[in-house]
Structures are given as C-alpha cells and as structure tokens.
Design a protein around this motif. Structure first.
Motif, PDB file in Angstrom:
ATOM      1  N   GLY A  73      43.527  44.832  31.336  1.00 42.78           N
ATOM      2  CA  GLY A  73      44.426  44.503  32.424  1.00 42.78           C
ATOM      3  C   GLY A  73      43.657  44.211  33.698  1.00 42.78           C
ATOM      4  N   ILE A  74      44.424  44.150  34.773  1.00 44.38           N
ATOM      5  CA  ILE A  74      43.875  43.704  36.051  1.00 44.38           C
ATOM      6  C   ILE A  74      42.752  44.620  36.533  1.00 44.38           C
ATOM      7  CG2 ILE A  74      45.650  44.972  37.391  1.00 44.38           C
ATOM      8  CD1 ILE A  74      45.684  42.501  39.295  1.00 44.38           C
ATOM      9  N   ALA A  75      42.903  45.930  36.344  1.00 39.68           N
ATOM     10  CA  ALA A  75      41.878  46.866  36.854  1.00 39.68           C
ATOM     11  C   ALA A  75      40.589  46.751  36.040  1.00 39.68           C
ATOM     12  CB  ALA A  75      42.417  48.299  36.814  1.00 39.68           C
ATOM     13  N   ALA A  76      40.727  46.608  34.717  1.00 40.29           N
ATOM     14  CA  ALA A  76      39.533  46.512  33.844  1.00 40.29           C
ATOM     15  C   ALA A  76      38.774  45.222  34.130  1.00 40.29           C
ATOM     16  CB  ALA A  76      39.978  46.571  32.386  1.00 40.29           C
ATOM     17  N   ASN A  77      39.501  44.119  34.286  1.00 43.34           N
ATOM     18  CA  ASN A  77      38.857  42.837  34.581  1.00 43.34           C
ATOM     19  C   ASN A  77      38.079  42.906  35.885  1.00 43.34           C
ATOM     20  OD1 ASN A  77      39.674  40.061  33.054  1.00 43.34           O
ATOM     21  ND2 ASN A  77      41.094  41.700  32.584  1.00 43.34           N
ATOM     22  N   ASP A  78      38.648  43.586  36.856  1.00 41.49           N
ATOM     23  CA  ASP A  78      38.024  43.658  38.179  1.00 41.49           C
ATOM     24  C   ASP A  78      36.814  44.588  38.171  1.00 41.49           C
ATOM     25  OD1 ASP A  78      39.090  44.590  41.514  1.00 41.49           O
ATOM     26  OD2 ASP A  78      38.202  42.708  40.809  1.00 41.49           O
ATOM     27  N   ALA A  79      36.851  45.583  37.272  1.00 42.75           N
ATOM     28  CA  ALA A  79      35.793  46.612  37.280  1.00 42.75           C
ATOM     29  C   ALA A  79      34.580  46.231  36.430  1.00 42.75           C
ATOM     30  CB  ALA A  79      36.383  47.938  36.776  1.00 42.75           C
ATOM     31  N   TYR A  80      34.791  45.385  35.392  1.00 45.73           N
ATOM     32  CA  TYR A  80      33.707  45.101  34.450  1.00 45.73           C
ATOM     33  C   TYR A  80      33.446  43.593  34.299  1.00 45.73           C
ATOM     34  CZ  TYR A  80      35.093  49.880  33.284  1.00 45.73           C
ATOM     35  OH  TYR A  80      35.436  51.210  33.358  1.00 45.73           O
ATOM     36  N   PRO A  81      33.114  42.887  35.393  1.00 44.13           N
ATOM     37  CA  PRO A  81      32.955  41.423  35.328  1.00 44.13           C
ATOM     38  C   PRO A  81      31.894  40.978  34.331  1.00 44.13           C
ATOM     39  CG  PRO A  81      32.127  42.283  37.425  1.00 44.13           C
ATOM     40  CD  PRO A  81      32.864  43.395  36.767  1.00 44.13           C
ATOM     41  N   ALA A  82      30.780  41.714  34.243  1.00 44.53           N
ATOM     42  CA  ALA A  82      29.695  41.282  33.344  1.00 44.53           C
ATOM     43  C   ALA A  82      30.152  41.387  31.891  1.00 44.53           C
ATOM     44  CB  ALA A  82      28.450  42.140  33.587  1.00 44.53           C
ATOM     45  N   GLN A  83      30.781  42.500  31.521  1.00 41.55           N
ATOM     46  CA  GLN A  83      31.239  42.648  30.132  1.00 41.55           C
ATOM     47  C   GLN A  83      32.258  41.565  29.785  1.00 41.55           C
ATOM     48  OE1 GLN A  83      32.466  46.609  28.766  1.00 41.55           O
ATOM     49  NE2 GLN A  83      31.352  47.504  30.491  1.00 41.55           N
ATOM     50  N   PHE A  84      33.197  41.314  30.707  1.00 43.32           N
ATOM     51  CA  PHE A  84      34.258  40.346  30.393  1.00 43.32           C
ATOM     52  C   PHE A  84      33.699  38.934  30.259  1.00 43.32           C
ATOM     53  CE2 PHE A  84      38.477  42.132  30.122  1.00 43.32           C
ATOM     54  CZ  PHE A  84      38.256  43.459  30.486  1.00 43.32           C
ATOM     55  N   LEU A  85      32.647  38.618  31.052  1.00 43.70           N
ATOM     56  CA  LEU A  85      32.087  37.265  30.954  1.00 43.70           C
ATOM     57  C   LEU A  85      31.111  37.174  29.783  1.00 43.70           C
ATOM     58  CD1 LEU A  85      31.911  34.427  31.974  1.00 43.70           C
ATOM     59  CD2 LEU A  85      30.431  35.173  33.835  1.00 43.70           C
TER      60      LEU A  85
END
Ligand code: GFB
Length: 320
Positions: A73-85
């Motif tokens: 969700g929004i909090a996870a995306n904002d907190a872990y940019p390197a993992q998500f990319l």
C-alpha cells in the motif's frame, strides 16, 4: 470480437507469483481450463536471471501470467523505494527474457493503475501513460510497471514475442495482505473495523483526509479478465482492467464498517498521505472486447471479510 489468439487446451501455463493474492486467483481461474498449471516454488528467486533461465529451460511453459511482484500500500511504497523499484524491475526483466529464450507463445504482464500521471484526466484512458508527473508515494513501483509494459512492447518489436500487458485498478480479495503497515486500504479497513468491533471501540482510524477516490475490482474478476485477454487479445497497447465503480475513502470506510458490523465513528489521521486524489480507469477498450466484471464491491467485501475471519482474523487476533 478478435479471433481467439491463444488456445489453453493441452498447454503448459506458468503462473509467476502463484502464492500471492493475484497469482492464487489466476490459479483458481485456470483450474476451469484444460491446461497444465506450472508454479515455481519459492526456492526460485525471480530476481536471479540464472535461476529463472534454468527453471524456464526445464519447465518450457507455453504461456506465462506475470503476477509476481513486490507490492504494498501507500505506506510501504513510500518507505521502501529501492525494493519496489529493484525487485520489480529484476523480476519482470528475468521472466520476460527467459520466456523469450524458450519461445513461450504468450505472456501477460500485470501492472497497476499507479502507472498513470497523478493529475490524469478521469476516467484514465491507456494513452494517458507518460503524459505527466507520477504520484510521489508510488513512483518507484509505477516506473517499474511502466518498464514492464515497455519491455513487452520492445520484445514484440525486436523478437516478435506475443507479450501483452494488463493494468488493473486497486484490487482486493482472498489472500490479501492484512498487515496494517504494508497493506492496501481495503484489507486494512476490514481488519480495523473488525478489531474495533471486537474491542468495543468507539471509533476506527482512517488514514489521510478520506477525500481521495478509489476504484476497486475483486481479484477473481481480475483473474477472469487475465484469462480472457490471454485468449482473445494480441497487441502492443496495454489494456485497463477496472470495475468502473469508485467511491471516496470515507464512503469505503463506512461501507466496510457496515458490512463488518462496526457501529462506531470514523476518525481521520491527517499525518498520513492521501496519495493520488483519484484513479478511475477507462476500461471501455476491454468492455468493447466483450469482458465485464461480475462481483459487486459489496459482495466482494463481504466475501473477503469471511475469508479474513476464516484465516486472517483469527491469526491476527491471536497475535494481539
Ligand atoms: O490502498 P492504498 O494504500 O494505496 O491507499 P493507493 C489508498 C487511500 O486509502 C490513501 C487511504 O488515500 C490512503 O491514505 N487509507 C485510509 C489507507 N486508511 C488506510 C489504511 O489503513 N491503510 C492504507 N494502506 N490506506 C497504491 C499503490 O496506491 O495503489 C500501489 O501504492 C498500487 O503501489 C495500488 O499501485 C494499486 O491506492 O494510494
């Protein structure tokens, strides 16, 4: 109606990410087809090109549903940019290249509605892609998903691969993530309403202003749309998959509370991001091909709450 472009009968169909909410829904839907469903156990790290190549070389799938991703969700995306990319780029690139190497006949790449510009005209048509700045909170995931679309288009052009892309709206359903820090809004509100009801609380906490609007689609409808597109669609342009049903977060929280049976008040945590103001998809291209969703938001939430109680709720409540 396009002529059928992929016949499932007798084929070996790999569902990447079969254990996740989307992957498990696709596996359930494929059980109705006359095909062999392939899944790779968690021992195969899809971020490792050699491991993925080796798995594809022995499995040799005829078709691939790319439902594996690092999501949140929004909090996870904002907190872990390197993992998500990083994770999502590696998974997409490895699976697409390995599929090409074994001449997989068809691949469907799954993206997300967050690929579109924050201020895109609503409802959002497919050609709005890359016409404006992304929403900051999930730009990392969005860029990885845009790269996935472009990868499939590049492999169509250079290698003649029949690789297509689908962009679903916000999804929910069985197998969802109910962790309050990393989940999406709908499962979070189900859990919060449930825990507030059980605890006899006077209010339940909603992040942000409650003003943003979201469209939701039950994951079993998405799975059906993916099988439909795999069978019927062959083209470079990605295809939006939405329900056309949107509501504000406040309206959603009230609906969830009513279905769960929590009769208290909503409280709003203004320290939390609202994210994109609105992201209603224009799914008219898919509708014109002959597909429409079957599960209403109300029925979907009620069914998801039953699943939560059967597995998620008990486990979560035991942890306290
Ligand atoms: O579903 P959500 O986390 O992600 O948040 P997005 C949607 C809206 O619900 C935001 C609000 O305005 C949140 O502030 N909200 C209210 C809550 N209460 C809660 C809560 O308890 N938990 C959560 N999570 N939200 C996602 C992207 O954006 O959309 C993903 O981050 C993906 O990468 C997904 O693209 C489809 O809808 O804002």
């Amino acid at each position: 109606m396009n002529r059928p472009t992929f016949d499932f009968s007798g084929k070996r169909v790999y569902v990447a990410g079969h254990g996740g909410m989307v992957g498990s829904a696709i596996v359930r839907r494929l059980a109705r087809e006359d095909c062999e469903i392939l899944t790779a156990d968690r021992g195969v790290d899809l971020r490792d090109q050699q491991a993925v190549n080796a798995w594809f070389a022995q499995a040799r799938p005829d078709a691939v549903f790319m439902a594996a991703a690092r999501v949140g969700g929004i909090a996870a995306n904002d907190a872990y940019p390197a993992q998500f990319l990083y994770d999502n780029l590696m998974i997409e690139a490895n699976v697409v290249e390995a599929a090409r190497q074994v001449d997989t006949a068809k691949l469907l790449m799954l993206g997300s509605s967050c690929i579109y510009p924050r201020e895109a005209d609503q409802p959002i048509a497919e050609d709005a892609l890359l016409t404006g700045p992304l929403e900051a909170t999930n730009q990392w995931y969005a860029i990885a998903k845009i790269a996935g679309i472009r990868l499939c288009q590049a492999y169509r052009i250079e290698h003649g691969c029949d690789f297509i892309s689908a962009m679903p709206t916000n999804l929910f359903g069985p197998g969802d993530n109910f962790d309050l820090d990393t989940s999406h809004v709908l499962p979070a509100l189900i859990r919060k309403a449930h825990e507030a009801k059980v605890a006899g609380d006077e209010e339940m906490l909603v992040w942000g202003s409650g003003k943003p609007r979201r469209e939701f689609l039950h994951v079993d409808d998405l799975a059906d749309a993916c099988v439909f597109l795999m069978r019927e669609y062959s083209g470079a342009q990605h295809v939006n998959v939405g329900s056309g049903q949107e509501l504000s977060i406040t309206e959603l929280a009230r609906l969830v509370a009513d279905i769960v049976g929590f009769e208290g008040k909503l409280a709003f945590d203004s320290t939390r991001h609202d994210g994109t103001p609105r992201k209603l998809l224009d799914s008219s291209r898919l509708n014109a091909m002959g597909w429409r969703p079957a599960i209403t938001l109300e029925d979907g939430i009620a069914a998801t709450y039953r699943h939560f109680l059967k597995d998620g709720g008990r486990r979560v409540m035991l942890r306290g």
